[in-house]
Every structure is written in structure tokens, then in C-alpha cells.
Design a protein around this motif. Structure first.
Motif, PDB file in Angstrom:
ATOM      1  N   ASN A  21       0.725  -1.048   0.020  1.00  0.00           N
ATOM      2  CA  ASN A  21      -0.019   0.160   0.059  1.00  0.00           C
ATOM      3  C   ASN A  21       0.965   1.353   0.011  1.00  0.00           C
ATOM      4  OD1 ASN A  21      -1.845  -1.959   1.691  1.00  0.00           O
ATOM      5  ND2 ASN A  21      -3.310  -1.074   0.502  1.00  0.00           N
ATOM      6  N   VAL A  22       2.074   1.299   0.309  1.00  0.00           N
ATOM      7  CA  VAL A  22       3.055   2.234   0.149  1.00  0.00           C
ATOM      8  C   VAL A  22       3.344   2.563  -1.297  1.00  0.00           C
ATOM      9  CG1 VAL A  22       5.119   3.330   1.144  1.00  0.00           C
ATOM     10  CG2 VAL A  22       3.828   1.996   2.703  1.00  0.00           C
ATOM     11  N   LYS A  23       3.334   3.642  -1.744  1.00  0.00           N
ATOM     12  CA  LYS A  23       3.613   4.149  -2.929  1.00  0.00           C
ATOM     13  C   LYS A  23       4.696   5.308  -2.953  1.00  0.00           C
ATOM     14  CE  LYS A  23      -0.850   2.879  -4.867  1.00  0.00           C
ATOM     15  NZ  LYS A  23      -1.980   3.461  -5.544  1.00  0.00           N
ATOM     16  N   SER A  80       5.601  14.495 -14.855  1.00  0.00           N
ATOM     17  CA  SER A  80       5.685  13.238 -14.333  1.00  0.00           C
ATOM     18  C   SER A  80       4.196  13.008 -13.500  1.00  0.00           C
ATOM     19  CB  SER A  80       6.709  12.909 -13.243  1.00  0.00           C
ATOM     20  OG  SER A  80       8.166  12.843 -13.728  1.00  0.00           O
ATOM     21  N   GLU A  81       3.705  11.702 -13.795  1.00  0.00           N
ATOM     22  CA  GLU A  81       2.543  11.280 -13.154  1.00  0.00           C
ATOM     23  C   GLU A  81       2.693  10.975 -11.724  1.00  0.00           C
ATOM     24  OE1 GLU A  81      -1.545   8.736 -13.888  1.00  0.00           O
ATOM     25  OE2 GLU A  81      -0.276   9.368 -15.739  1.00  0.00           O
ATOM     26  N   TRP A  82       1.962  11.087 -10.786  1.00  0.00           N
ATOM     27  CA  TRP A  82       1.935  10.376  -9.548  1.00  0.00           C
ATOM     28  C   TRP A  82       1.055   9.579  -9.256  1.00  0.00           C
ATOM     29  CZ3 TRP A  82       3.284  14.926  -5.453  1.00  0.00           C
ATOM     30  CH2 TRP A  82       4.455  15.544  -5.639  1.00  0.00           C
ATOM     31  N   PRO A  83       1.210   8.368  -8.511  1.00  0.00           N
ATOM     32  CA  PRO A  83       0.173   7.445  -8.419  1.00  0.00           C
ATOM     33  C   PRO A  83      -0.722   7.945  -7.279  1.00  0.00           C
ATOM     34  CG  PRO A  83       1.950   6.868  -7.327  1.00  0.00           C
ATOM     35  CD  PRO A  83       2.496   8.000  -7.986  1.00  0.00           C
ATOM     36  N   ALA A 135      -0.264  20.181  -4.703  1.00  0.00           N
ATOM     37  CA  ALA A 135      -1.360  20.856  -4.597  1.00  0.00           C
ATOM     38  C   ALA A 135      -2.217  20.534  -5.796  1.00  0.00           C
ATOM     39  CB  ALA A 135      -1.064  22.213  -4.479  1.00  0.00           C
ATOM     40  N   GLN A 136      -1.794  20.193  -6.809  1.00  0.00           N
ATOM     41  CA  GLN A 136      -2.388  19.843  -8.049  1.00  0.00           C
ATOM     42  C   GLN A 136      -3.111  18.538  -7.953  1.00  0.00           C
ATOM     43  OE1 GLN A 136      -2.757  21.913 -10.758  1.00  0.00           O
ATOM     44  NE2 GLN A 136      -3.897  20.485 -12.118  1.00  0.00           N
ATOM     45  N   GLU A 137      -2.358  17.646  -7.277  1.00  0.00           N
ATOM     46  CA  GLU A 137      -2.996  16.148  -6.862  1.00  0.00           C
ATOM     47  C   GLU A 137      -4.379  16.424  -6.230  1.00  0.00           C
ATOM     48  OE1 GLU A 137      -1.681  12.919  -7.957  1.00  0.00           O
ATOM     49  OE2 GLU A 137      -0.827  14.355  -9.559  1.00  0.00           O
ATOM     50  N   LEU A 138      -3.922  17.482  -5.059  1.00  0.00           N
ATOM     51  CA  LEU A 138      -5.386  17.557  -4.261  1.00  0.00           C
ATOM     52  C   LEU A 138      -6.481  18.040  -5.046  1.00  0.00           C
ATOM     53  CD1 LEU A 138      -3.581  19.086  -1.130  1.00  0.00           C
ATOM     54  CD2 LEU A 138      -4.566  16.828  -1.241  1.00  0.00           C
ATOM     55  N   ALA A 139      -6.381  19.058  -5.766  1.00  0.00           N
ATOM     56  CA  ALA A 139      -7.213  19.701  -6.689  1.00  0.00           C
ATOM     57  C   ALA A 139      -7.947  18.841  -7.620  1.00  0.00           C
ATOM     58  CB  ALA A 139      -6.664  20.769  -7.424  1.00  0.00           C
ATOM     59  N   GLU A 140      -7.202  17.756  -8.181  1.00  0.00           N
ATOM     60  CA  GLU A 140      -7.806  16.905  -8.882  1.00  0.00           C
ATOM     61  C   GLU A 140      -8.177  15.833  -8.196  1.00  0.00           C
ATOM     62  OE1 GLU A 140      -4.497  15.899 -11.650  1.00  0.00           O
ATOM     63  OE2 GLU A 140      -4.580  17.907 -12.536  1.00  0.00           O
ATOM     64  N   GLY A 141      -8.414  15.622  -6.784  1.00  0.00           N
ATOM     65  CA  GLY A 141      -9.106  14.451  -6.097  1.00  0.00           C
ATOM     66  C   GLY A 141      -7.935  13.442  -6.184  1.00  0.00           C
ATOM     67  N   ARG A 142      -7.118  13.348  -6.263  1.00  0.00           N
ATOM     68  CA  ARG A 142      -5.965  12.017  -6.484  1.00  0.00           C
ATOM     69  C   ARG A 142      -5.399  11.942  -5.081  1.00  0.00           C
ATOM     70  NH1 ARG A 142      -4.654  10.007 -11.098  1.00  0.00           N
ATOM     71  NH2 ARG A 142      -2.372   9.830 -10.264  1.00  0.00           N
ATOM     72  N   ALA A 143      -5.545  12.805  -4.110  1.00  0.00           N
ATOM     73  CA  ALA A 143      -5.141  12.876  -2.777  1.00  0.00           C
ATOM     74  C   ALA A 143      -5.927  13.611  -1.942  1.00  0.00           C
ATOM     75  CB  ALA A 143      -3.592  13.072  -2.716  1.00  0.00           C
ATOM     76  N   ASN A 144      -5.934  13.300  -0.418  1.00  0.00           N
ATOM     77  CA  ASN A 144      -6.649  13.824   0.330  1.00  0.00           C
ATOM     78  C   ASN A 144      -5.873  14.803   1.250  1.00  0.00           C
ATOM     79  OD1 ASN A 144      -9.035  12.582  -0.491  1.00  0.00           O
ATOM     80  ND2 ASN A 144      -8.476  10.861   0.740  1.00  0.00           N
ATOM     81  N   GLY A 145      -4.677  14.545   1.408  1.00  0.00           N
ATOM     82  CA  GLY A 145      -3.920  15.470   2.295  1.00  0.00           C
ATOM     83  C   GLY A 145      -2.339  15.414   1.951  1.00  0.00           C
TER      84      GLY A 145
END
Length: 346
Positions: A21-23, A80-83, A135-145
């Protein structure tokens, strides 16, 4: 709890969360492999403490979720794309904007700044790109915090732009703005910052240095007045200036400076006192001077005129010439013996 359940005769529970589960993303192959091993060691220690059998064949399994690649930019100069993940945590590299070209190369830095031009200002430190990307990942809903470590200079100047946008779009909910940190044997000051999206209703309780506050500003303060909104004073125009920018190793110790000051006059009949100055900044005024000096040929002295100050010029040739000749800025290349921005108007 697991051990207590088994003591009561209950069957061992199933575990659904593990190292898989760790990426992660790490550009250095050795560091990437070290991270994989560290995660597995932590897993084994937890298993033993909580009464689970440890895998023995093999003891350590592949952990491909920790990837070895650039976290910001691909080799084809695309982003780069983050998981996708629940939370993003990290300790991005500390590299100031002025050192990025030397360490990473002109081509890489130019491409990186172009790629993130709408999110990170050109004069920002490298660590700011991780904040913008998170911040971009948060804005796109790909992370919560997100929780990241940065040098404490992220609160000021161009660096703070990324925090301004984070506060505009969400909230900084926990921070320690100015903490000691040891990096490669050198003591630096860092800011530890956790941020995320605003909760439903827009209300939140944040913590600054462990104390509850109603809101944290982009400069990582929680004062009643938000100083990040302060405007420049028209009365300061032409009175206050940004500091001199050297862009080269023009510094020297006080002992050597005093030795050069006692040398006989140069071929031009002038002494080295013309071009040797004590180097003082605000920290020196408030504390003890470190006895540093600087070679300063002013803002318009020609190369021929500078060369007549023999000892100082010889040091600039040795310490500055090669790097400045490789600088992409034409003025810095052609006027390599002068400070990059001598602030003549000052």
C-alpha cells in the motif's frame, strides 16, 4: 488488540494493509532500494510485535510500488504522473534557485520552469515544485492531504507563491514553521507543512507549533493580521533595494583581505583598498561579524582596469571565470569579473 483477541480464543484476523500500500518515487536507484528495504523491515517489526507470523520464503519480497524515476519531469520533458494515494508525504530535495542551474543543468532547469510556469515562479527553490505538484493532486481529487518538509525560506519571496495558492484553494492545517534540521552535516532551519482541501462548510481547526489556531496564513503565521496581504510603500521607492547579487565566489576571509591591503601599489598606482570591501549583512549587524570580505570591481570597471588590481583579479580568474563563462546569461558571461547585479543605483 490482535494479541488480546487471540488470548480470548478468537481466530487471528486478516490483514488487508501492508507494504504494497506504500507508493513512492525516488530518482536515486540506491535510495529507492533502501526505501524498499526499510519499508519491509518496518513491516517485519510490526508483525512480530503484534503476533503475526513473518514470511520466510522469501523474507523480503519485491516492492515495485516504490519507483525509481524523476518525480517532477519525464525524460521527454512532460510532467511526471504520481500514483493516486490517500495522503502524500515527503522530504523533497533542498536546492536553492541560484544553485539549480549548476547542479541540474541549464536544459533541465529551463524545461522544468517552462513546464510548471503557471504554478511555480522562476526564482523559486526546487522544493517548491513538490508543493505545487501536491496541490495539483489535491485539486484533481487524487489525494486527500499532504505533509512535506521544506527549508524555512518557503515562507518568503518567490517561494511563498506556492503557499499563497495552497491557502487560496484549501487550508494549511498543521505546521511547524521553523525547526532545526541536520542536512549533510550542516544545520539548517526547515518548515514542516501539512495541507489539504477545505472540509465541508469551509470551517477548520489548524495547529501552529502544536497550538490550535483558527487559520494559518501563507507565511506560516496565525496572527490576527495577514501580513502576506501587505502592499509595498510608495515612499520606499528609490530608497530600499534588493541586495547585491554576486553570482560567483568573490568572497574571501579577513586574514587574506588584510594581507592584500598591505601589498605595494598595483601597476595603476592604486592599492587593493579600491576593490576590497568588508562584507556585512543584516545578521552580522545583529550579531558577531564573521570577518568576511568581498572583491568588488564596481558596476562598470573594464576587464583591463580590473586586471591591474593583480591579486584580487587573479583570484576572480581562478574562482569565478570558468563558471561565469558557462552562464546562459550573456551579460554575466561577458562581464564575468563584475558582480551579476552590483546595484549601482544603491
Amino acid at each position: 488488540m490482535q494479541l488480546e483477541a487471540e488470548a480470548l480464543g478468537l481466530a487471528p484476523g486478516l490483514r488487508f494493509i501492508g507494504p504494497q500500500n506504500v507508493k513512492g518515487i525516488e530518482i536515486n536507484p540506491y535510495a529507492a532500494e533502501l526505501a524498499r528495504v526499510s519499508v519491509w523491515i518496518g513491516e517485519i517489526q510490526w508483525m512480530q510485535r503484534n503476533g503475526f507470523a513473518v514470511s520466510t520464503n522469501p523474507i523480503l519480497k519485491p516492492l515495485d510500488t516504490i519507483e525509481c524515476r524523476d518525480a517532477l519531469m519525464n525524460s521527454d520533458r512532460t510532467e511526471s504522473e504520481w500514483p493516486k494515494a490517500d495522503v502524500i508525504v515527503g522530504n523533497p530535495p533542498f536546492l536553492g534557485a541560484n544553485l539549480m542551474l549548476d547542479r541540474l543543468g541549464d536544459d533541465y532547469v529551463d524545461s522544468l520552469r517552462q513546464l510548471y510556469r503557471n504554478r511555480v515562479p522562476g526564482g523559486a527553490d526546487l522544493v517548491c515544485y513538490w508543493f505545487a505538484k501536491s496541490a495539483q493532486e489535491l485539486a484533481e481529487g487524487r489525494a486527500n492531504g499532504t505533509g512535506l518538509v521544506a527549508t524555512n525560506s518557503i515562507r518568503d519571496g518567490s517561494n511563498r507563491t506556492v503557499l499563497d495558492r495552497i491557502v487560496q484553494q484549501g487550508t494549511i492545517f498543521d505546521t511547524w514553521p521553523d525547526e532545526p534540521w541536520i542536512l549533510d552535516g550542516a544545520a539548517v532551519r526547515v518548515s514542516q507543512i501539512c495541507f489539504g482541501s477545505l472540509p465541508v462548510g469551509g470551517k477548520h481547526v489548524s495547529k501552529l507549533n502544536g497550538q490550535s489556531v483558527s487559520h494559518i496564513h501563507a507565511d506560516l503565521t496565525a496572527d490576527r493580521f495577514d501580513l502576506t496581504q501587505a502592499a509595498g510603500l510608495a515612499g520606499n521607492s528609490g530608497v530600499t533595494f534588493r541586495e547585491n547579487t554576486k553570482a560567483g565566489a568573490f568572497d574571501l576571509c579577513g586574514e587574506l583581505a588584510r594581507e592584500w591591503l598591505q601589498l605595494p601599489a598595483n601597476p595603476n598606482g592604486r592599492t587593493n583598498a579600491d576593490v576590497l570591501k568588508p562584507l556585512v549583512n543584516a545578521a552580522n549587524l545583529m550579531g558577531r561579524s564573521p570577518d568576511r570580505w568581498i572583491i568588488d570591481f564596481g558596476s562598470s570597471m573594464s576587464e583591463l582596469e580590473a586586471a591591474l588590481y593583480e591579486a584580487p583579479f587573479a583570484q576572480v580568474v581562478d574562482k569565478v571565470l570558468l563558471k561565469r563563462k558557462q552562464n546562459k546569461d550573456k551579460s554575466r558571461r561577458e562581464n564575468w569579473w563584475l558582480h551579476a547585479r552590483p546595484r549601482a543605483v544603491m
